[in-house]
Design an enzyme around this catalytic site. Structure first.
Site, PDB file in Angstrom:
ATOM      1  N   HIS A  16       0.832  -1.205   0.000  1.00  0.00           N
ATOM      2  CA  HIS A  16       0.000   0.000   0.000  1.00  0.00           C
ATOM      3  C   HIS A  16       0.869   1.260   0.000  1.00  0.00           C
ATOM      4  CE1 HIS A  16      -2.864   2.774   2.389  1.00  0.00           C
ATOM      5  NE2 HIS A  16      -3.233   2.789   1.125  1.00  0.00           N
ATOM      6  N   GLU A  46       0.845  -0.789  -4.843  1.00  0.00           N
ATOM      7  CA  GLU A  46      -0.239   0.163  -5.076  1.00  0.00           C
ATOM      8  C   GLU A  46       0.287   1.577  -4.933  1.00  0.00           C
ATOM      9  OE1 GLU A  46      -3.455   2.910  -3.661  1.00  0.00           O
ATOM     10  OE2 GLU A  46      -1.684   2.215  -2.580  1.00  0.00           O
ATOM     11  N   ASP A  48      -0.938   6.002  -6.018  1.00  0.00           N
ATOM     12  CA  ASP A  48      -2.016   6.922  -6.369  1.00  0.00           C
ATOM     13  C   ASP A  48      -1.522   7.878  -7.440  1.00  0.00           C
ATOM     14  OD1 ASP A  48      -3.758   6.192  -3.852  1.00  0.00           O
ATOM     15  OD2 ASP A  48      -1.763   6.670  -3.099  1.00  0.00           O
ATOM     16  N   HIS A  61      -0.568  10.705  -3.118  1.00  0.00           N
ATOM     17  CA  HIS A  61      -1.887  10.352  -2.590  1.00  0.00           C
ATOM     18  C   HIS A  61      -2.834  11.541  -2.470  1.00  0.00           C
ATOM     19  CE1 HIS A  61      -4.940   9.429   0.506  1.00  0.00           C
ATOM     20  NE2 HIS A  61      -4.894   8.213  -0.017  1.00  0.00           N
ATOM     21  N   GLU A 121      -4.259   3.718  -8.396  1.00  0.00           N
ATOM     22  CA  GLU A 121      -5.520   4.363  -8.040  1.00  0.00           C
ATOM     23  C   GLU A 121      -5.574   5.758  -8.657  1.00  0.00           C
ATOM     24  OE1 GLU A 121      -8.255   5.825  -4.274  1.00  0.00           O
ATOM     25  OE2 GLU A 121      -6.550   4.497  -3.895  1.00  0.00           O
TER      26      GLU A 121
END
Length: 250
Positions: A16, A46, A48, A61, A121
């Site tokens: 993450h 992962e 962003d 993020h 994301e």
């Protein structure tokens, strides 16, 4: 048959925002954290994505740069060159990592081995624009057709736009409220209480050919339950420890 994504999940840890271990000077979404995640056994990482003012895709993020860089400006209001000059600080401004800058998506892909799958994301709503989607696909290159990348968002309209433009792209829906989940995305990321509200969530998704990864900030506390539910992946801040615990429980 569950959705194809190389490699198969098989309850694999997803790092993450990379492996942001501040004890080893790896702040979140930094290149050093991505490298550390791979070294510590993450099969997927992962991050962003936002788009800079001049169209570059970067890994960050928040909408603003305050928390990680101590700068109140928005990511999408600055050029890629301006973003690249900023230095990361600790979450409370307690330390500076002189060598850690805001990475571009291209820079992230350059440090990932081919077998490690990036899960991206989409934070910036402008990814619904055709030009942004084309740029994203251009950067991802062969990973799209080989299904070695996943694109995620909590906004269904944005996800539909991306999927319509690039049907071969693996997409995932971050489900924060829906206790059943939409039927068409290949991947589902339900907020953890949803799996308590609907214990059949994972089974239903598997029957539709979807894969499931719960979103749980206290992952290890409920890890045995997730294994019993047969989830496909585990989003974790510490892939090494998660892998160790999964092996111990099995």
């Amino acid at each position: 048959m569950r959705a194809a994504l190389h490699p198969d999940f098989l309850t694999r840890p997803i790092a993450h925002r990379a492996f942001h271990d501040l004890t080893q000077n790896r702040p979140e979404n930094s290149l050093a954290a991505f490298v550390l995640a791979v070294q510590h056994g993450a099969d997927l990482v992962e991050t962003d994505l936002w788009v800079s003012a001049d169209g570059e895709i970067v890994c960050h993020h928040d909408a603003t740069l305050q928390r990680i860089f101590g700068d109140p400006r928005r990511v999408d209001a600055m050029s890629a060159a301006e973003l690249g000059r900023l230095r990361m600080i600790g979450g409370h401004g307690v330390a500076t990592w002189a060598d850690e800058r805001l990475p571009t998506l291209e820079a992230l892909l350059s440090v990932l081995p081919d077998e490690v799958v990036p899960m991206l994301e989409l934070k910036d709503p402008r990814f619904g624009d055709a030009a942004r989607i084309r740029r994203l696909v251009e950067i991802l290159g062969a990973r799209v057709g080989e299904r070695r990348v996943g694109v995620l968002t909590e906004h269904l309209s944005l996800l539909r736009a991306v999927k319509a433009a690039v049907p071969e792209l693996v997409v995932g829906y971050i489900a924060l409220a829906n206790p059943f989940g939409p039927r068409w995305p290949e991947l589902l990321g339900p907020w953890w209480p949803i799996l308590r509200l609907n214990p059949l969530y994972v089974r239903m998704a598997h029957r539709r050919g979807q894969r499931v990864c719960p979103l749980d900030p206290d992952l290890h506390r409920r890890l045995a339950r997730y294994l019993a539910l047969d989830v496909d992946a585990l989003l974790t801040n510490d892939p090494r420890e998660t892998r160790r615990r999964v092996d111990a429980l099995r």
